[in-house]
Each structure stands twice: as C-alpha cells, then as structure tokens.
Design an enzyme around this catalytic site. Structure first.
Site, mmCIF file in Angstrom:
data_model
loop_
_atom_site.group_PDB
_atom_site.id
_atom_site.type_symbol
_atom_site.label_atom_id
_atom_site.label_comp_id
_atom_site.label_asym_id
_atom_site.label_seq_id
_atom_site.Cartn_x
_atom_site.Cartn_y
_atom_site.Cartn_z
ATOM 1 N N TRP A 105 0.825 -1.221 0.000
ATOM 2 C CA TRP A 105 0.000 0.000 0.000
ATOM 3 C C TRP A 105 0.849 1.255 0.000
ATOM 4 C CZ3 TRP A 105 -4.427 -0.819 -1.922
ATOM 5 C CH2 TRP A 105 -5.056 -2.043 -1.715
ATOM 6 N N ASP A 175 -1.572 6.977 6.011
ATOM 7 C CA ASP A 175 -2.638 6.083 5.582
ATOM 8 C C ASP A 175 -2.883 5.138 6.763
ATOM 9 O OD1 ASP A 175 -4.219 4.074 4.599
ATOM 10 O OD2 ASP A 175 -2.875 3.481 2.970
ATOM 11 N N LYS A 199 -12.725 -1.203 7.046
ATOM 12 C CA LYS A 199 -12.187 -2.161 8.034
ATOM 13 C C LYS A 199 -12.793 -1.866 9.412
ATOM 14 C CE LYS A 199 -8.279 -2.083 5.014
ATOM 15 N NZ LYS A 199 -8.474 -3.277 4.202
HETATM 16 N N1 PMP Z 1 -4.256 1.380 2.379
HETATM 17 C C1 PMP Z 1 -4.266 0.268 3.133
HETATM 18 C C2 PMP Z 1 -3.312 0.155 4.274
HETATM 19 C C3 PMP Z 1 -5.185 -0.753 2.858
HETATM 20 O O1 PMP Z 1 -5.185 -1.865 3.598
HETATM 21 C C4 PMP Z 1 -6.088 -0.594 1.780
HETATM 22 C C5 PMP Z 1 -7.137 -1.622 1.449
HETATM 23 N N2 PMP Z 1 -6.926 -2.888 1.810
HETATM 24 C C6 PMP Z 1 -6.015 0.571 1.012
HETATM 25 C C7 PMP Z 1 -5.099 1.534 1.353
HETATM 26 C C8 PMP Z 1 -6.927 0.777 -0.165
HETATM 27 O O2 PMP Z 1 -8.196 1.106 0.265
HETATM 28 P P1 PMP Z 1 -9.340 1.439 -0.782
HETATM 29 O O3 PMP Z 1 -9.707 0.158 -1.436
HETATM 30 O O4 PMP Z 1 -10.426 2.022 0.074
HETATM 31 O O5 PMP Z 1 -8.812 2.428 -1.735
#
Ligand code: PMP
Length: 365
Positions: A105, A175, A199
């Site tokens: 991520w 994030d 989450k």
């Molecule tokens: N950052 C992290 C740490 C994540 O775990 C996730 C999704 N698993 C995301 C970003 C992406 O999230 P989204 O699908 O809402 O864009």
C-alpha cells in the site's frame, strides 16, 4: 437478519466484519427510517434528515479521536486510494515528498505521488521482505524540506504496524486504513490521517480524512474540484452526492464504538486478541511468522505453516469450524487473521484453540 443466521467468525481483511448490533439496527430501519415511510438512502443528501446523519457522524468521529478544532473531518470519494493522488496534488509546494516503504500500500501511494511530485523513499524494509517497520532518521528528513512524510501506520498485507508514530517537524501524512480507531492516534502529531472506511469504520467506498486546516491552504486552485480537500471542507463533504449509505452506516459504527468505551478501550481488546494468536506462534515450532516482534500488528496477524499442503488443509478445516477468510494475501502467502474492532475476543480464542489442535493433529499424524 433472523435468529437463524449462521454463527461464523469473520477474519476478512477488508471489507470486514461490522458489529452485529449495527447490522441489526440497519436492517430494522433500512426500509423505514424513523417511521417516515422511506429509507435514509432514498432521500436527498441535502435533506435535513441526512444532513443530521452526516453532522452526527462527524461529531462522533471528533469525539472518538479527540480531534482538535484546527483539523477538518472530511468524507472523500474513492476510498483510501484516491488520497494517494490527492495528498501530493494538494500539499506539494516544494515539489518533493518523503515516503516510508513498508509494503504494497505504501508503494502504491509512492507510485501515485510520482505523477504529481518527486517522491523519495527515506526508509524501506523491502530488502527483508517487509518484515519490520524501518527506523527513520527524522532529523535528516526535517533538514531536507520535504512537503510531507507519508507513512502507512498498519500494513494490512504483511502484518506490520508502526508502534511509535514518528515525531518530526515535517507534516506527517498517514494512511491509517487498517488501524484507524483500532488503536489510539494522537491527531495533533499528524498533518493528515486518511483511511478507507471498510475495516474498522463501516462499508467500503469512501475515505475518512482528518486534515490540519493550514495545510489545506497549500492546494492550488488549478487542481480538479473533487480532488481538492478545500472543496470537501467548503461543501461539508457534499459538493456532489456522497455515498449516503456508507456515511449512515459509519455513523452507526461510531455510536457502537462509543458504547464500547472508545478507541483506547477497543485498542486494549485488540491487543488482547492479537496476543492470543501471537502466543500460539511463539509457543510453536510448527507455525512461524516473518514479522519482527517490535513491528507486530495488532490488526492483521500474518503467519505460515510448514508447507503449502498444510496451509490448504488448515484453511479447509478452519472453514469447517466457521473460522472464515483466513487465507493470506497472495503476495505474502500463508494465513492472515484480521482482528478488527467488530471481531470479539471469542473469535480470537476460537482461532487460537483451533491452531493448537491443528498443530497437535498434524504432528501426531
Ligand atoms: N491502504 C491500506 C493500508 C489498505 O489496507 C487498503 C485496502 N486494503 C487501502 C489503502 C486501499 O483502500 P481502498 O480500497 O479504500 O482504496
């Protein structure tokens, strides 16, 4: 929902389990909101009734995280990921930003930033397979005059988590998608915290953004309106139609969280839940985890069995015991137990028992 609903333990990494009480309440009022004969998702987002839902959700977020007045609370489109683009678009005045590389991520955030600024990786655990949170030289970062430092507080795929939040002058952008409100964060230490809702907070599809108002003034007028944090602030997150269902459901989760005793209280529970699983790993020469002890996540416990065959067998038998969605992300492999707020201590206990039994059985066969 009826009483005949199958009882399962849902370890999904996201979207994830929502509190049973919240789903119950939503199902009871979804077709008839407060006896008005219509659903909250069938009315205008500009109606006083929805405005109240949104205002209450924001109020509860502020209460739960003790957010100072000089921070805005925004609901953005595009989940967490759109903020990978929005953060550099809005905050890059000097044209360079620092990124900590702790896995998939953070790497996605870094890649997106490259389109709008010059991102620099200032620390990484890539060489050792993202098994720990790397040390930061915060003084060196401050000296460089970066527009911000970006971190991923919890790495959902590899199961690592920042134990200590870096202390520095450079605005810190985090994030926190997979540990927001699952652990206490001192908001005043951050320039911005963002997270997808799916989450610990609610259904997927929107981002929650907590951002220092003075940073928002950096945003150039030239950027698209819906990618500018000021637009969300100016229009109370309703420049256009937001995902009203997600905000409504999130509001319910916030009320539930307040009832649980707040973020510090659920953090304690999350520490306890994860300790139950880590204890099994530490006692075992059968299970293993690559994650260094000082970087262990309390939200996603990632571990491995001795072979792929045993991993497959583990997953099949776990499913038969109603312990669901434990398969690790394909990049990390193995098993991942996501222990978000809505998952009770009983789920972690059942998993720990199952793991011990599975190990004993495998060794004796
Ligand atoms: N950052 C992290 C740490 C994540 O775990 C996730 C999704 N698993 C995301 C970003 C992406 O999230 P989204 O699908 O809402 O864009």
């Amino acid at each position: 929902m009826t009483n005949t609903k199958k009882h399962v333990y849902n370890f999904s990494a996201g979207p994830s389990k929502l509190p049973d009480e919240v789903l119950q309440e939503i199902s009871e009022e979804l077709t008839d909101y407060k006896g008005n004969g219509y659903s909250i998702i069938e009315i205008s987002h500009r109606s006083p009734m929805f405005e109240e839902v949104l205002a209450q959700a924001e109020h509860d977020v502020r209460t739960l995280m003790d957010i100072p007045d000089d921070y805005a609370v925004l609901f953005t489109h595009g989940g967490a990921s759109l903020n990978f683009s929005m953060a550099p678009l809005n905050f890059s005045v000097n044209g360079k930003a620092a990124y900590v590389d702790t896995g998939v991520w953070s790497d996605k955030a870094f890649a997106e930033a490259g389109k709008f600024t010059k991102p620099v990786v200032v620390a990484s655990s890539k060489e050792t397979g993202y098994d720990h949170i790397p040390q930061l030289d915060t003084q060196a970062i401050d000296r460089e005059g970066y527009d911000f430092l970006h971190i991923t507080t919890n790495n959902t795929i590899f199961g690592t988590q920042f134990r200590d939040i870096p202390n520095l002058q450079t605005p810190l952008i985090a994030d926190a998608s997979s540990d927001i409100m699952g652990r206490w964060l001192d908001v005043s230490r951050f320039g911005m915290i963002y997270a997808g809702l799916q989450k610990n907070l609610g259904p997927a599809g929107m981002g929650l953004v907590i951002v220092r108002k003075d940073l928002m003034q950096r945003a150039p007028d030239s950027i698209p309106k819906l990618l500018n944090y000021n637009t969300y602030q100016e229009y109370d997150s309703m420049f256009n139609t937001p995902n009203t269902f997600a905000i409504y459901a999130m509001g319910k989760v916030m009320k539930w969280l307040i009832k649980q005793g707040g973020v510090r209280k659920v953090e304690e529970t999350n520490r306890f839940k994860s300790a139950l699983i880590y204890e099994v790993l530490d006692d075992s020469d059968f299970y293993s985890t690559k994650v260094k002890t000082d970087s262990r996540s309390i939200m996603n416990v990632v571990f491995h069995l001795p072979s792929q065959e045993l991993t497959t067998q583990f997953l099949t038998e776990a499913t038969n015991h109603n312990l669901l969605f434990l398969r690790g992300h394909k990049i990390a492999g193995g098993i991942r137990a996501s222990l978000y707020n809505a998952l009770g201590i009983d789920a972690a206990k059942h998993l720990a028992d199952f793991m011990r039994n599975f190990e004993n059985k495998a060794k004796s066969s």
